[in-house]
Motif scaffolding. Structure first.
Motif, short mmCIF file in Angstrom:
data_model
loop_
_atom_site.label_atom_id
_atom_site.label_comp_id
_atom_site.label_asym_id
_atom_site.label_seq_id
_atom_site.Cartn_x
_atom_site.Cartn_y
_atom_site.Cartn_z
N SER A 42 0.84 -1.21 0.00
CA SER A 42 0.00 0.00 0.00
C SER A 42 0.87 1.25 0.00
O SER A 42 0.57 2.23 -0.67
CB SER A 42 -0.98 0.00 1.17
N LYS A 43 1.99 1.19 0.73
CA LYS A 43 2.86 2.38 0.75
C LYS A 43 3.52 2.61 -0.60
O LYS A 43 3.75 3.72 -1.04
CB LYS A 43 3.93 2.26 1.85
N ARG A 44 3.83 1.51 -1.32
CA ARG A 44 4.41 1.64 -2.65
C ARG A 44 3.44 2.38 -3.59
O ARG A 44 3.81 3.29 -4.30
CB ARG A 44 4.71 0.25 -3.20
N LEU A 45 2.17 1.97 -3.55
CA LEU A 45 1.20 2.59 -4.46
C LEU A 45 0.89 4.02 -4.02
O LEU A 45 0.64 4.90 -4.86
CB LEU A 45 -0.08 1.75 -4.56
N LEU A 46 0.94 4.28 -2.72
CA LEU A 46 0.73 5.66 -2.25
C LEU A 46 1.85 6.56 -2.76
O LEU A 46 1.62 7.70 -3.17
CB LEU A 46 0.68 5.70 -0.72
N VAL A 47 3.08 6.04 -2.73
CA VAL A 47 4.21 6.84 -3.19
C VAL A 47 4.09 7.10 -4.69
O VAL A 47 4.38 8.19 -5.17
CB VAL A 47 5.55 6.13 -2.86
N ALA A 48 3.59 6.10 -5.44
CA ALA A 48 3.40 6.30 -6.88
C ALA A 48 2.44 7.47 -7.11
O ALA A 48 2.69 8.34 -7.95
CB ALA A 48 2.86 5.03 -7.51
N LYS A 87 -0.78 -0.98 -15.22
CA LYS A 87 -0.37 -2.41 -15.14
C LYS A 87 1.09 -2.53 -14.73
O LYS A 87 1.46 -3.37 -13.92
CB LYS A 87 -0.55 -3.07 -16.50
N ASN A 88 1.94 -1.65 -15.30
CA ASN A 88 3.37 -1.71 -14.96
C ASN A 88 3.61 -1.34 -13.50
O ASN A 88 4.50 -1.87 -12.85
CB ASN A 88 4.18 -0.77 -15.86
N LEU A 89 2.80 -0.40 -13.04
CA LEU A 89 2.94 0.01 -11.64
C LEU A 89 2.66 -1.18 -10.71
O LEU A 89 3.41 -1.45 -9.76
CB LEU A 89 1.96 1.16 -11.34
N ILE A 90 1.58 -1.91 -11.01
CA ILE A 90 1.23 -3.06 -10.17
C ILE A 90 2.32 -4.14 -10.29
O ILE A 90 2.70 -4.77 -9.29
CB ILE A 90 -0.16 -3.62 -10.57
N LYS A 91 2.84 -4.30 -11.51
CA LYS A 91 3.90 -5.29 -11.73
C LYS A 91 5.14 -4.92 -10.90
O LYS A 91 5.73 -5.77 -10.23
CB LYS A 91 4.26 -5.31 -13.22
N SER A 92 5.50 -3.66 -10.92
CA SER A 92 6.72 -3.26 -10.18
C SER A 92 6.48 -3.38 -8.67
O SER A 92 7.37 -3.74 -7.91
CB SER A 92 7.16 -1.84 -10.55
N THR A 119 -11.54 -5.91 -1.36
CA THR A 119 -11.00 -5.56 -0.04
C THR A 119 -9.58 -5.07 -0.31
O THR A 119 -9.19 -4.88 -1.47
CB THR A 119 -10.97 -6.79 0.89
N ASN A 120 -8.79 -4.92 0.73
CA ASN A 120 -7.40 -4.49 0.52
C ASN A 120 -6.66 -5.44 -0.41
O ASN A 120 -5.78 -5.01 -1.17
CB ASN A 120 -6.66 -4.39 1.87
N VAL A 121 -7.03 -6.71 -0.39
CA VAL A 121 -6.32 -7.71 -1.21
C VAL A 121 -6.48 -7.38 -2.69
O VAL A 121 -5.49 -7.23 -3.43
CB VAL A 121 -6.84 -9.14 -0.90
N GLU A 122 -7.70 -7.20 -3.16
CA GLU A 122 -7.94 -6.90 -4.58
C GLU A 122 -7.48 -5.49 -4.92
O GLU A 122 -6.94 -5.23 -6.00
CB GLU A 122 -9.42 -7.04 -4.93
N ALA A 123 -7.67 -4.56 -3.98
CA ALA A 123 -7.30 -3.15 -4.28
C ALA A 123 -5.80 -3.00 -4.46
O ALA A 123 -5.34 -2.05 -5.10
CB ALA A 123 -7.79 -2.24 -3.16
N LEU A 124 -5.02 -3.94 -3.90
CA LEU A 124 -3.56 -3.85 -4.07
C LEU A 124 -3.08 -4.67 -5.26
O LEU A 124 -1.94 -4.51 -5.68
CB LEU A 124 -2.86 -4.32 -2.78
N SER A 125 -3.91 -5.53 -5.79
CA SER A 125 -3.58 -6.28 -7.02
C SER A 125 -4.82 -6.26 -7.90
O SER A 125 -5.43 -7.30 -8.18
CB SER A 125 -3.21 -7.72 -6.68
N PRO A 126 -5.22 -5.08 -8.35
CA PRO A 126 -6.54 -4.96 -8.99
C PRO A 126 -6.59 -5.63 -10.36
O PRO A 126 -5.61 -5.59 -11.10
CB PRO A 126 -6.71 -3.43 -9.12
N LEU A 174 -4.07 8.19 -8.73
CA LEU A 174 -3.77 7.33 -9.88
C LEU A 174 -4.84 7.49 -10.97
O LEU A 174 -4.91 6.71 -11.90
CB LEU A 174 -3.68 5.86 -9.44
N GLY A 175 -5.68 8.49 -10.83
CA GLY A 175 -6.61 8.84 -11.90
C GLY A 175 -8.01 8.29 -11.76
O GLY A 175 -8.81 8.41 -12.69
N THR A 176 -8.35 7.69 -10.63
CA THR A 176 -9.70 7.13 -10.43
C THR A 176 -10.57 8.19 -9.74
O THR A 176 -10.10 8.91 -8.86
CB THR A 176 -9.61 5.86 -9.55
N LYS A 177 -11.83 8.25 -10.16
CA LYS A 177 -12.76 9.18 -9.52
C LYS A 177 -13.28 8.49 -8.25
O LYS A 177 -14.00 7.50 -8.33
CB LYS A 177 -13.91 9.44 -10.48
#
Ligand SMILES: Cc1cc2nc3c(=O)[nH]c(=O)nc-3n(C[C@H](O)[C@H](O)[C@H](O)COP(=O)(O)OP(=O)(O)OC[C@H]3O[C@@H](n4cnc5c(N)ncnc54)[C@H](O)[C@@H]3O)c2cc1C
Length: 483
Positions: A56-62, A89-94, A170-177, A203-206
């Motif tokens: 979650s912290k990785r995606l927050l930093v992105a 997709k690349n963000l999730i991969k990284s 849940t957090n599981v899917e939201a971190l690997s959507p 990340l561009g979601t409304k």
């Protein structure tokens, strides 16, 4: 560490789980050279590394990087993010790559580095008597002198009409959507809901966040929660409070299109419908205390399922300990690990070690971050203190002015009789990073005068802690930054 068939003999410590609490306990047991069994019922490392803090912290930093690289028109107060250069997709991969490297280095390698004292077994464990557990996959039974329940927690999803027919996250899917949602409804306005709201908005979601209570973070300091709510709204998170969720449903526009999820609500008692292509349930966590035989052997649980422990992490059965999320709030990685260490020590060498829960710091990794330790003003009053408080905005902090980011508020709560610091609450960029000082103050019972007397580096955000303490003695608005 060795992984093999269970030995016939009795283990000094049997650990159920493989997250932060379990790892810390296994490391301590190994140091103490005690024969230990660790039973892993989930992915190595548990929640934090796989589906919690780290990803979650990785995606927050992105999101933060996107925000910082956006075109800011300070005159108009508008922000134009450069989302066209970013590939979801690349963000999730990284993120996945980073998680697997850290998991290997910080958990798998650590486990492999433990000596023969610790044996690892795979599968879910369940108590079959007060001194034996059975492993579901192999059916093997393990006998112990002491046990540690460190089975963590899982997402809690409340009963809502229609929820079982909706592909909620849940957090599981939201971190690997499975896809990059154009729009998202988040139910829940506490730590997880807020972090995901800002992350996805950037990340561009409304994002629309629906919160049941009158405010986000209802147990925290209102001066700070109001400010955070304003900042998140500026970041395009649509926050609604006083929301009662009535019903959820899902429809397909065409066979190939994504489902649209509808949430029917009452907002301030008036009916409103919200639609989005993702629904995230950020409605809390349930301790993993069911179906492991606890009630059958007489381990006492609270109503919500958390295992009741004393201040030495011991349950009502003197040889069974519990640590981490399974013991209920606060659910924090560092606390789980500390509880695991102390529980192992207490079980194995009778240390009688305790944890000072009052000085446990907590942080929410939004931007700005929200960090808190000790009592809020409300809690201090309820505890019978005659308390006194000072609140300061970060426009009083030189560093914030220098970097051009004054988004922040700090509040200090003291005992009015002695000026002993009872609580510190900070909302500012990277508050979590400067917050250990605050925890030390509470732990060591510093007074506001002690804080003022401690030289803080100039110019830093941590000076805010000194300035808010100074505010008990003088008008800081009229003070030179050299004082
Ligand atoms: C999205 C998210 C973000 C978070 N961010 C932060 C943060 O920034 N900072 C922070 O401090 N905390 C954060 N947390 C909380 C933190 O992740 C947890 O407090 C911490 O991981 C709890 O550790 P634990 O050892 O108690 O449980 P877990 O890490 O959940 O480990 C328990 C393990 O036991 C296994 N298990 C369950 N049942 C059995 C059984 N019967 N037998 C054997 N094994 C079993 C589970 O599968 C799991 O692998 C976050 C949580 C989430 C969900």
């Amino acid at each position: 560490m060795s992984s093999q068939k269970p030995a016939k003999d009795v283990y000094d410590l049997v650990i159920l789980g493989n997250g932060a609490a379990a790892f810390a306990a296994a490391i301590k047991a190994d140091e103490l050279e005690k024969k230990t069994a660790m039973i892993q019922g989930g992915m190595v490392g548990g929640t934090c590394i796989n589906v919690g803090c780290v990803p979650s912290k990785r995606l927050l930093v992105a999101g933060e990087i996107i925000e910082n690289n956006a075109e800011h028109d300070l005159g108009k107060g508008t922000i134009k993010p450069h989302l066209e250069n970013f590939n979801f997709k690349n963000l999730i991969k990284s993120k996945n790559q980073m998680v697997s490297v850290l998991r290997r280095e910080k958990y798998e390698a650590v486990l492999n580095g433990l000596s023969k004292n610790v044996q690892v077994f795979t599968g879910k464990a369940m108590f079959i008597s007060k001194d034996q557990v059975r492993i579901a996959t192999s059916g093997a039974t393990i006998t112990g002198r002491n046990f540690l329940i460190a089975t963590g927690s899982s997402p809690r999803v409340p009963t809502i009409e229609g929820i079982e027919k909706v592909n909620y996250w849940t957090n599981v899917e939201a971190l690997s959507p499975p896809f990059h949602p154009k729009s998202m409804i988040i139910i829940g306005g506490r730590a997880l809901g807020l972090e995901f709201a800002q992350m996805y908005a950037r990340l561009g979601t409304k994002v629309t966040l629906l919160q049941r209570s009158k405010t986000i973070l209802p147990n925290e300091e209102p001066d700070l929660t109001k400010a955070l709510s304003r900042y998140l709204t500026e970041d395009h998170v649509n926050i609604l409070t006083n929301v009662e969720i009535k019903k959820v449903s899902q429809s397909h526009v065409t066979k190939s299109s994504r489902p649209i999820i509808t949430v029917e609500t009452l907002v301030h008692k008036k009916p409103f419908k919200f639609r989005a292509d993702a629904l995230l349930m950020a409605t809390g966590r349930t301790p993993n205390s069911q179906e492991i035989g606890l009630e059958e052997i007489g381990v006492k649980l609270r109503e919500g399922g958390s295992v009741i422990i004393d201040d030495e992490m011991r349950t009502n059965l003197s040889h069974i300990y519990a640590a981490g999320d399974v013991t209920g709030e606060p659910m924090l990685e560092a606390l789980a690990a500390r509880e695991g260490t102390k529980a192992a020590e207490n079980a194995l060498i009778g240390s009688r070690a305790k944890i000072d829960f009052n000085s446990v710091p907590r942080a929410i990794f939004t931007d700005p971050q929200f960090a808190s330790v000790g009592l809020t003003e409300r809690e201090a009053l309820d505890a019978g203190y005659e308390c006194n408080c000072r609140v300061l905005t970060f426009s009083e902090v030189s560093k914030a002015r220098i970097i051009g980011n004054t988004r922040g508020v700090i509040k200090m709560v003291v005992d009015n009789k002695t000026l002993t610091v009872l609580g510190i609450h900070i909302l500012c960029p990277y508050a979590g990073d400067l917050f250990t000082e605050a925890a030390l103050m509470i732990k060591n019972k510093y007074t506001a005068a002690d804080v003022v007397d401690t030289i803080h580096v100039f110019p830093t955000m941590s000076e805010a802690i000194k300035i808010v303490a100074q505010a008990f003695f003088r008008d800081v608005g009229a003070t030179s930054c050299c004082i």
